[in-house]
Scaffold this motif. Structure first.
Motif, PDB file in Angstrom:
ATOM      1  N   THR A  56       0.829  -1.207   0.000  1.00 24.73           N
ATOM      2  CA  THR A  56       0.000   0.000   0.000  1.00 24.73           C
ATOM      3  C   THR A  56       0.860   1.252   0.000  1.00 24.73           C
ATOM      4  O   THR A  56       0.621   2.195  -0.773  1.00 24.73           O
ATOM      5  CB  THR A  56      -0.928  -0.001   1.226  1.00 24.73           C
ATOM      6  OG1 THR A  56      -1.712  -1.193   1.210  1.00 24.73           O
ATOM      7  CG2 THR A  56      -1.833   1.204   1.236  1.00 24.73           C
ATOM      8  N   ILE A  57       1.871   1.274   0.851  1.00 29.75           N
ATOM      9  CA  ILE A  57       2.739   2.455   0.931  1.00 29.75           C
ATOM     10  C   ILE A  57       3.478   2.670  -0.378  1.00 29.75           C
ATOM     11  O   ILE A  57       3.541   3.793  -0.896  1.00 29.75           O
ATOM     12  CB  ILE A  57       3.732   2.301   2.099  1.00 29.75           C
ATOM     13  CG1 ILE A  57       2.980   2.372   3.435  1.00 29.75           C
ATOM     14  CG2 ILE A  57       4.824   3.358   2.046  1.00 29.75           C
ATOM     15  CD1 ILE A  57       3.814   1.975   4.633  1.00 29.75           C
ATOM     16  N   LEU A  58       4.017   1.606  -0.955  1.00 34.37           N
ATOM     17  CA  LEU A  58       4.742   1.743  -2.216  1.00 34.37           C
ATOM     18  C   LEU A  58       3.825   2.141  -3.358  1.00 34.37           C
ATOM     19  O   LEU A  58       4.222   2.890  -4.259  1.00 34.37           O
ATOM     20  CB  LEU A  58       5.481   0.446  -2.546  1.00 34.37           C
ATOM     21  CG  LEU A  58       6.665   0.133  -1.630  1.00 34.37           C
ATOM     22  CD1 LEU A  58       7.229  -1.238  -1.965  1.00 34.37           C
ATOM     23  CD2 LEU A  58       7.741   1.188  -1.749  1.00 34.37           C
ATOM     24  N   SER A  59       2.583   1.680  -3.340  1.00 33.04           N
ATOM     25  CA  SER A  59       1.627   2.092  -4.372  1.00 33.04           C
ATOM     26  C   SER A  59       1.335   3.573  -4.272  1.00 33.04           C
ATOM     27  O   SER A  59       1.281   4.273  -5.290  1.00 33.04           O
ATOM     28  CB  SER A  59       0.333   1.295  -4.217  1.00 33.04           C
ATOM     29  OG  SER A  59       0.561  -0.066  -4.419  1.00 33.04           O
ATOM     30  N   ASN A  66       4.387   9.444 -10.068  1.00 35.32           N
ATOM     31  CA  ASN A  66       3.991   9.372 -11.466  1.00 35.32           C
ATOM     32  C   ASN A  66       3.028  10.452 -11.870  1.00 35.32           C
ATOM     33  O   ASN A  66       2.848  10.712 -13.052  1.00 35.32           O
ATOM     34  CB  ASN A  66       3.384   7.998 -11.773  1.00 35.32           C
ATOM     35  CG  ASN A  66       4.435   6.915 -11.784  1.00 35.32           C
ATOM     36  OD1 ASN A  66       5.593   7.164 -12.074  1.00 35.32           O
ATOM     37  ND2 ASN A  66       4.022   5.696 -11.454  1.00 35.32           N
ATOM     38  N   THR A  67       2.382  11.102 -10.945  1.00 36.14           N
ATOM     39  CA  THR A  67       1.435  12.158 -11.281  1.00 36.14           C
ATOM     40  C   THR A  67       2.071  13.508 -10.947  1.00 36.14           C
ATOM     41  O   THR A  67       1.897  14.063  -9.891  1.00 36.14           O
ATOM     42  CB  THR A  67       0.138  12.018 -10.469  1.00 36.14           C
ATOM     43  OG1 THR A  67       0.462  12.016  -9.078  1.00 36.14           O
ATOM     44  CG2 THR A  67      -0.581  10.734 -10.817  1.00 36.14           C
ATOM     45  N   SER A  68       2.862  13.979 -11.884  1.00 36.15           N
ATOM     46  CA  SER A  68       3.503  15.285 -11.684  1.00 36.15           C
ATOM     47  C   SER A  68       3.035  16.218 -12.783  1.00 36.15           C
ATOM     48  O   SER A  68       2.746  15.809 -13.902  1.00 36.15           O
ATOM     49  CB  SER A  68       5.036  15.137 -11.728  1.00 36.15           C
ATOM     50  OG  SER A  68       5.417  14.621 -12.965  1.00 36.15           O
ATOM     51  N   ASP A  69       2.939  17.491 -12.439  1.00 33.83           N
ATOM     52  CA  ASP A  69       2.542  18.499 -13.410  1.00 33.83           C
ATOM     53  C   ASP A  69       3.736  18.871 -14.269  1.00 33.83           C
ATOM     54  O   ASP A  69       4.773  19.261 -13.770  1.00 33.83           O
ATOM     55  CB  ASP A  69       2.021  19.743 -12.708  1.00 33.83           C
ATOM     56  CG  ASP A  69       0.732  19.464 -11.977  1.00 33.83           C
ATOM     57  OD1 ASP A  69       0.001  18.550 -12.407  1.00 33.83           O
ATOM     58  OD2 ASP A  69       0.443  20.146 -10.979  1.00 33.83           O
ATOM     59  N   THR A  70       3.549  18.745 -15.587  1.00 34.09           N
ATOM     60  CA  THR A  70       4.611  19.148 -16.500  1.00 34.09           C
ATOM     61  C   THR A  70       4.077  20.245 -17.404  1.00 34.09           C
ATOM     62  O   THR A  70       3.005  20.117 -17.991  1.00 34.09           O
ATOM     63  CB  THR A  70       5.100  17.964 -17.369  1.00 34.09           C
ATOM     64  OG1 THR A  70       3.990  17.420 -18.065  1.00 34.09           O
ATOM     65  CG2 THR A  70       5.753  16.894 -16.501  1.00 34.09           C
TER      66      THR A  70
END
Length: 72
Positions: A56-59, A66-70
């Motif tokens: 759970t923690i690693l997920s 993986n969800t970063s604003d670019t």
């Protein structure tokens, strides 16, 4: 003969300093260990529970990375 005695004193001095450092470190570790509160955070008696918690923690960390604003 004088060089041999100097070498013996040198090795003896190194051993004495090493012993002193070891005593000081052990005293420091004993005082910091006794000052730290005893917690049971992160200890699991069941390996399956520990596996699920780690998964759970690693997920969550993976999703956060993986969800970063670019902006292009």
């Amino acid at each position: 003969m004088k060089n041999k005695r100097n070498f013996t004193y040198f090795i003896g001095g190194i051993l004495l300093v090493s012993l002193l450092v070891l005593v000081v470190q052990s005293q420091y570790l004993n005082t910091t260990k006794s000052a730290a509160p005893e917690t049971s955070l992160g200890t699991f008696t069941n390996p399956e529970v520990a596996y699920q918690e780690c998964k759970t923690i690693l997920s969550e960390v993976s999703k956060a990375l993986n969800t970063s604003d670019t902006t292009n």
